[in-house]
Design an enzyme around this catalytic site. Structure first.
Site, PDB file in Angstrom:
ATOM      1  N   SER A 136       0.840  -1.195   0.000  1.00  0.00           N
ATOM      2  CA  SER A 136       0.000   0.000   0.000  1.00  0.00           C
ATOM      3  C   SER A 136       0.877   1.247   0.000  1.00  0.00           C
ATOM      4  O   SER A 136       1.972   1.248   0.582  1.00  0.00           O
ATOM      5  CB  SER A 136      -0.885  -0.001   1.246  1.00  0.00           C
ATOM      6  OG  SER A 136      -1.468   1.265   1.426  1.00  0.00           O
ATOM      7  N   TYR A 149      -3.144  -0.232   9.657  1.00  0.00           N
ATOM      8  CA  TYR A 149      -3.172  -0.640   8.243  1.00  0.00           C
ATOM      9  C   TYR A 149      -1.841  -0.264   7.590  1.00  0.00           C
ATOM     10  O   TYR A 149      -1.191  -1.099   6.953  1.00  0.00           O
ATOM     11  CB  TYR A 149      -4.343   0.023   7.506  1.00  0.00           C
ATOM     12  CG  TYR A 149      -4.381  -0.357   6.046  1.00  0.00           C
ATOM     13  CD1 TYR A 149      -4.876  -1.596   5.647  1.00  0.00           C
ATOM     14  CD2 TYR A 149      -3.893   0.506   5.061  1.00  0.00           C
ATOM     15  CE1 TYR A 149      -4.890  -1.956   4.312  1.00  0.00           C
ATOM     16  CE2 TYR A 149      -3.904   0.151   3.725  1.00  0.00           C
ATOM     17  CZ  TYR A 149      -4.405  -1.078   3.355  1.00  0.00           C
ATOM     18  OH  TYR A 149      -4.405  -1.443   2.030  1.00  0.00           O
TER      19      TYR A 149
HETATM   20  N1  NAP Z   1      -8.362  -1.073  -2.983  1.00  0.00           N
HETATM   21  C1  NAP Z   1      -7.311  -0.305  -2.796  1.00  0.00           C
HETATM   22  O1  NAP Z   1      -7.344   0.904  -3.087  1.00  0.00           O
HETATM   23  C2  NAP Z   1      -6.057  -0.887  -2.234  1.00  0.00           C
HETATM   24  C3  NAP Z   1      -4.914  -0.061  -2.202  1.00  0.00           C
HETATM   25  C4  NAP Z   1      -3.716  -0.578  -1.691  1.00  0.00           C
HETATM   26  C5  NAP Z   1      -3.679  -1.898  -1.241  1.00  0.00           C
HETATM   27  N2  NAP Z   1      -4.811  -2.667  -1.283  1.00  0.00           N
HETATM   28  C6  NAP Z   1      -4.687  -4.043  -0.794  1.00  0.00           C
HETATM   29  O2  NAP Z   1      -5.192  -4.919  -1.796  1.00  0.00           O
HETATM   30  C7  NAP Z   1      -5.752  -6.077  -1.176  1.00  0.00           C
HETATM   31  C8  NAP Z   1      -7.172  -6.272  -1.695  1.00  0.00           C
HETATM   32  O3  NAP Z   1      -7.918  -5.130  -1.291  1.00  0.00           O
HETATM   33  P1  NAP Z   1      -9.404  -4.820  -1.814  1.00  0.00           P
HETATM   34  O4  NAP Z   1      -9.473  -3.377  -1.966  1.00  0.00           O
HETATM   35  O5  NAP Z   1      -9.748  -5.745  -2.925  1.00  0.00           O
HETATM   36  O6  NAP Z   1     -10.222  -5.195  -0.496  1.00  0.00           O
HETATM   37  P2  NAP Z   1     -11.650  -5.871  -0.264  1.00  0.00           P
HETATM   38  O7  NAP Z   1     -12.533  -5.674  -1.434  1.00  0.00           O
HETATM   39  O8  NAP Z   1     -12.094  -5.388   1.069  1.00  0.00           O
HETATM   40  O9  NAP Z   1     -11.275  -7.415  -0.158  1.00  0.00           O
HETATM   41  C9  NAP Z   1     -10.566  -7.912   0.928  1.00  0.00           C
HETATM   42  C10 NAP Z   1     -10.567  -9.416   0.871  1.00  0.00           C
HETATM   43  O10 NAP Z   1      -9.869  -9.929   2.033  1.00  0.00           O
HETATM   44  C11 NAP Z   1     -10.638 -11.011   2.563  1.00  0.00           C
HETATM   45  N3  NAP Z   1     -10.377 -11.177   3.993  1.00  0.00           N
HETATM   46  C12 NAP Z   1     -10.374 -10.215   4.954  1.00  0.00           C
HETATM   47  N4  NAP Z   1     -10.179 -10.769   6.164  1.00  0.00           N
HETATM   48  C13 NAP Z   1     -10.040 -12.108   5.977  1.00  0.00           C
HETATM   49  C14 NAP Z   1      -9.830 -13.210   6.841  1.00  0.00           C
HETATM   50  N5  NAP Z   1      -9.730 -13.070   8.174  1.00  0.00           N
HETATM   51  N6  NAP Z   1      -9.742 -14.445   6.297  1.00  0.00           N
HETATM   52  C15 NAP Z   1      -9.856 -14.615   4.958  1.00  0.00           C
HETATM   53  N7  NAP Z   1     -10.064 -13.616   4.078  1.00  0.00           N
HETATM   54  C16 NAP Z   1     -10.159 -12.365   4.591  1.00  0.00           C
HETATM   55  C17 NAP Z   1     -12.077 -10.587   2.300  1.00  0.00           C
HETATM   56  O11 NAP Z   1     -12.937 -11.703   2.282  1.00  0.00           O
HETATM   57  P3  NAP Z   1     -14.024 -12.091   3.406  1.00  0.00           P
HETATM   58  O12 NAP Z   1     -14.571 -10.814   3.968  1.00  0.00           O
HETATM   59  O13 NAP Z   1     -15.025 -12.899   2.645  1.00  0.00           O
HETATM   60  O14 NAP Z   1     -13.263 -12.898   4.397  1.00  0.00           O
HETATM   61  C18 NAP Z   1     -11.966 -10.012   0.884  1.00  0.00           C
HETATM   62  O15 NAP Z   1     -12.030 -11.041  -0.074  1.00  0.00           O
HETATM   63  C19 NAP Z   1      -5.675  -5.841   0.333  1.00  0.00           C
HETATM   64  O16 NAP Z   1      -4.538  -6.489   0.855  1.00  0.00           O
HETATM   65  C20 NAP Z   1      -5.515  -4.335   0.433  1.00  0.00           C
HETATM   66  O17 NAP Z   1      -4.856  -3.965   1.619  1.00  0.00           O
HETATM   67  C21 NAP Z   1      -5.971  -2.184  -1.757  1.00  0.00           C
END
Ligand code: NAP
Length: 236
Positions: A136, A149
């Site tokens: 991130s 985070y």
């Molecule tokens: N979107 C952005 O702008 C952004 C920017 C920088 C980095 N990121 C990183 O990219 C990655 C994906 O982010 P996203 O934006 O796609 O987030 P998201 O839509 O909130 O998805 C997060 C995923 O993590 C899973 N998860 C969370 N806790 C869990 C647990 N205890 N066990 C198993 N699965 C778990 C959730 O599934 P369940 O709830 O079904 O468990 C969901 O599938 C993350 O690591 C995030 O930090 C995102």
């Protein structure tokens, strides 16, 4: 493009992980994906080739959950690529006010559980498997009120650096940059998601890194936004 590569993607029930599952399967990979919500995982694989898309509902944060994942992962072993896309945001709060329970939970899911899942998966990984972590911007340069985070993502990149020095295969840290997902909407509720890249826009960089050839760089940190429409490994 990824014909018959075996891929494990965490966080496949939503956002970036969900899009990666769909695009990896569409490009010929066999993908096992995991998250806690079974109904959302089923939505992810709807319409995909059932011989190439498998789900494992499990909580990455628990030992039992990780055992369930490794047991199911046997069906795609040896695994060629692991994408650690699961993560949680936790509260937006100043460090002075950051709740202790959330401090531990966010570090546990975003950093510790990635390490413990990797350890559990090692016997199932191909010797030169590619490992990709999701970093991130706020982990690279800390930013106020992003709390654990930001800290956990900095720790994850440290873990990836150590792994890159130890592991035979490529290890990559990819910072998606602001991407229109549920997590981003939670973090930036006033932002119009139409103004930032979608998971589909950034997925190709993951597909490219997943087919890194021996000799292509390892231990590299990428900003996905820099490579929309470009090859991250060209000239590296
Ligand atoms: N979107 C952005 O702008 C952004 C920017 C920088 C980095 N990121 C990183 O990219 C990655 C994906 O982010 P996203 O934006 O796609 O987030 P998201 O839509 O909130 O998805 C997060 C995923 O993590 C899973 N998860 C969370 N806790 C869990 C647990 N205890 N066990 C198993 N699965 C778990 C959730 O599934 P369940 O709830 O079904 O468990 C969901 O599938 C993350 O690591 C995030 O930090 C995102």
């Amino acid at each position: 493009m990824l014909a018959d590569r075996s891929v494990l993607i965490t966080g496949g029930s939503s956002g970036i992980g969900r899009e990666l599952v769909r695009q990896f399967v569409a490009n010929g990979a066999r993908v096992l994906t995991t998250a806690r919500r079974e109904s959302a995982l089923l939505e992810t694989i709807e319409g995909l080739d059932p011989d190439r898309a498998f789900i494992v509902p499990a909580d990455l944060g628990s030992r039992t959950g990780r055992e369930i994942i490794t047991t199911e992962a046997l069906r795609i072993a040896p695994i060629d690529v692991v994408v650690h896309a699961a993560g949680i945001l936790g509260p937006k709060a100043r460090l002075a006010d950051y709740p202790e329970d959330a401090w531990h939970e966010v570090f546990h899911i975003n950093a510790t559980s990635v390490h413990l899942l990797h350890q559990a998966l090692v016997p199932l990984l191909a010797p030169t498997a590619t490992i990709i972590g999701l970093a991130s911007s706020v982990g690279r340069v800390g930013r106020g009120e992003w709390g654990m985070y930001a800290i956990s993502k900095a720790a994850l990149e440290g873990w990836l650096e150590v792994l890159a020095d130890e592991w035979e295969g490529p290890v990559y840290s990819v910072n998606p940059g602001g991407t229109a997902t549920a997590m981003r909407a939670e973090a930036m509720p006033d932002e119009d998601p139409a103004t930032i890249p979608s998971p589909a826009d950034i997925a190709p960089i993951f597909l490219r890194l997943a087919r890194a050839e021996p000799g292509e760089p390892s231990g590299s940190k990428f900003d996905a936004r820099d490579f929309i429409g470009a090859d991250p490994l060209a000239g590296a």
